[in-house]
Design an enzyme around this catalytic site. Structure first.
Site, PDB file in Angstrom:
ATOM      1  N   HIS A 195      -4.469  -3.299  -7.042  1.00  0.00           N
ATOM      2  CA  HIS A 195      -5.114  -1.980  -7.071  1.00  0.00           C
ATOM      3  C   HIS A 195      -4.836  -1.251  -8.392  1.00  0.00           C
ATOM      4  O   HIS A 195      -4.371  -0.104  -8.409  1.00  0.00           O
ATOM      5  CB  HIS A 195      -4.664  -1.123  -5.880  1.00  0.00           C
ATOM      6  CG  HIS A 195      -5.254  -1.542  -4.576  1.00  0.00           C
ATOM      7  ND1 HIS A 195      -6.577  -1.300  -4.239  1.00  0.00           N
ATOM      8  CD2 HIS A 195      -4.706  -2.208  -3.529  1.00  0.00           C
ATOM      9  CE1 HIS A 195      -6.807  -1.785  -3.026  1.00  0.00           C
ATOM     10  NE2 HIS A 195      -5.699  -2.351  -2.580  1.00  0.00           N
TER      11      HIS A 195
ATOM     12  N   TRP B 233       1.914  -2.356  -0.773  1.00  0.00           N
ATOM     13  CA  TRP B 233       1.376  -2.396  -2.142  1.00  0.00           C
ATOM     14  C   TRP B 233       2.514  -2.343  -3.170  1.00  0.00           C
ATOM     15  O   TRP B 233       2.348  -1.833  -4.279  1.00  0.00           O
ATOM     16  CB  TRP B 233       0.392  -1.245  -2.401  1.00  0.00           C
ATOM     17  CG  TRP B 233      -0.802  -1.266  -1.522  1.00  0.00           C
ATOM     18  CD1 TRP B 233      -1.731  -2.264  -1.432  1.00  0.00           C
ATOM     19  CD2 TRP B 233      -1.216  -0.269  -0.591  1.00  0.00           C
ATOM     20  NE1 TRP B 233      -2.684  -1.948  -0.506  1.00  0.00           N
ATOM     21  CE2 TRP B 233      -2.403  -0.725   0.023  1.00  0.00           C
ATOM     22  CE3 TRP B 233      -0.706   0.984  -0.221  1.00  0.00           C
ATOM     23  CZ2 TRP B 233      -3.086   0.007   0.989  1.00  0.00           C
ATOM     24  CZ3 TRP B 233      -1.379   1.717   0.740  1.00  0.00           C
ATOM     25  CH2 TRP B 233      -2.547   1.231   1.336  1.00  0.00           C
TER      26      TRP B 233
END
Length: 401
Positions: A140, A194
């Site tokens: 991301h 993440w």
């Protein structure tokens, strides 16, 4: 007589059944013209009619509304998808590799996480995204990371040689900040972290002091919404602004670089500027309009229309008004950005639809004029020129008179 009538009824019924069966097999593949010789309705019927009473909040010049690019897939153009967590980017990313009508479709094989999206004329990618190149700039990756990373990654994958430099078209999706925040909380609650994201900025990753963790252990599974909101270092707060802004302007993740109020102002203005400068952005809450603007921007068509799914995991979360207000406060910058982006998005959609309607009316008018001129031509050709009286004929009439 009765027997003959019965045979007639059987023949008619059999013919009807035969035609019905024939239509079932052949009908869907037939291209039947519209009545009156008119062309069938175009794909505009898929998309919502712009609201004629929509009130604009911000002023945008035409250059900010016009987004018709000459994307050259056979040249050196590359679409770069900035995927912000919990904005519907996974679905949109799959649309890009599986649902675009291409001369050479992306090669997506079962069991593989990535597809091969080559240009029609050479083995080189035209799409930089999770499902084509993978997380090549980190999980991301944000605007700061992508703009500094993508050119180098593609040069290593596909050496440029003597050709002209690549042209990058950045795209992204935004989502209502409260819905996005709740969706991220539910995702983290299920065990997502993440933690492999790099957060690279100015050539380095943040120190533990600059970006402390919100939890101890391997993940934050089972955290309550209150715990999620209480962490001051939670990157879910104002995530969309942070991921769209140029973090170099504020000293990256060093919060002591400039005062907090100045930092917030710079981040918001930078995110707005970068959003305006992107080739395209869509909104999760407006799937069909997002499809329309993408198709018109890049002159690419999707095979199947986008679907609007409002029953997300965030939609199933029941929160009281006080909690919603608190989430809005935690995401104040995202709230301002989304309000700005939504107005720009709606104005772009309205502008493009009005432009297409105007162009269609002009085409229809030209076609009618052409049709009338063609209808008039045969009558003019068949008319015989009138006979001009000769001098002898006129003399003969005068003498008789």
């Amino acid at each position: 007589m009765v027997e003959r009538a019965s045979k007639f009824v059987l023949v008619v019924a059999g013919s009807a059944c035969f035609m019905l069966i024939l239509y079932q097999y052949a009908g869907p593949g037939l291209s039947l013209g519209a009545p009156g010789g008119r062309a069938p309705p175009d794909d505009l019927d898929l998309f919502p009619t712009p609201d004629p009473h929509y009130e604009k909040k911000y002023y945008f010049p035409v250059r900010e509304l016009e987004r018709s690019l000459r994307f050259d897939m056979k040249g050196d153009d590359v679409i770069v998808f900035l995927h912000i967590q919990k904005t519907g980017g996974t679905t949109f990313g799959r649309h890009l590799v599986q649902n675009v009508r291409l001369e050479v479709p992306c090669d997506c094989r079962p069991g593989q996480k990535k597809c091969t999206c080559y240009r029609p004329n050479r083995r080189e990618t035209w799409l930089f995204s999770r499902f084509s190149t993978g997380w090549s700039c980190g999980l991301h990756a944000d605007w700061t990371e992508l703009t500094n990373c993508v050119p180098g990654v593609l040069d290593r994958r596909d050496p440029a040689g003597l050709r002209s430099p690549r042209k990058f078209y950045y795209i992204t999706l935004l989502r209502d900040p409260v819905s996005r925040y709740l969706s991220e909380w539910r995702h983290v609650q299920r065990g997502a972290t993440w933690k492999t994201s790099l957060h690279m900025c100015d050539g380095r990753t943040p120190t533990p002091e600059e970006l402390p963790p919100c939890y101890e252990g391997t993940d934050w599974s089972g955290c309550t919404l209150q715990e999620f909101m209480d962490c001051p270092y939670n990157l879910a707060n104002n995530r969309q602004v942070r991921m769209l802004a140029d973090l170099s302007l504020v000293g990256c993740y060093n919060l002591s670089f400039i005062p907090e109020s100045k930092r917030a102002q710079l981040l918001l203005e930078s995110a707005k500027k970068n959003l305006r400068g992107m080739a395209f952005f869509g909104l999760t809450e407006f799937q069909r309009k997002t499809q329309y603007l993408f198709e018109r921007t890049f002159n690419l068509k999707f095979i199947r229309p986008f679907m609007q799914y409002n029953s997300t995991r965030a939609g199933g979360v029941e929160v009281d008004e006080d909690t919603i207000r608190h989430i809005e406060e935690l995401n104040d910058l995202d709230m301002q950005l989304y309000d700005y982006a939504k107005d720009l998005f709606q104005q772009r959609y309205q502008y493009k639809r009005q432009l297409e309607r105007r162009e269609q009316r002009l085409r229809n008018r030209e076609e009618r004029l052409l049709h009338r001129s063609k209808e008039a031509l045969p009558r003019e050709d068949t008319e015989e020129p009138g006979r001009v009286p000769t001098e002898d004929y006129m003399s003969h009439i005068i003498e008789k008179w």
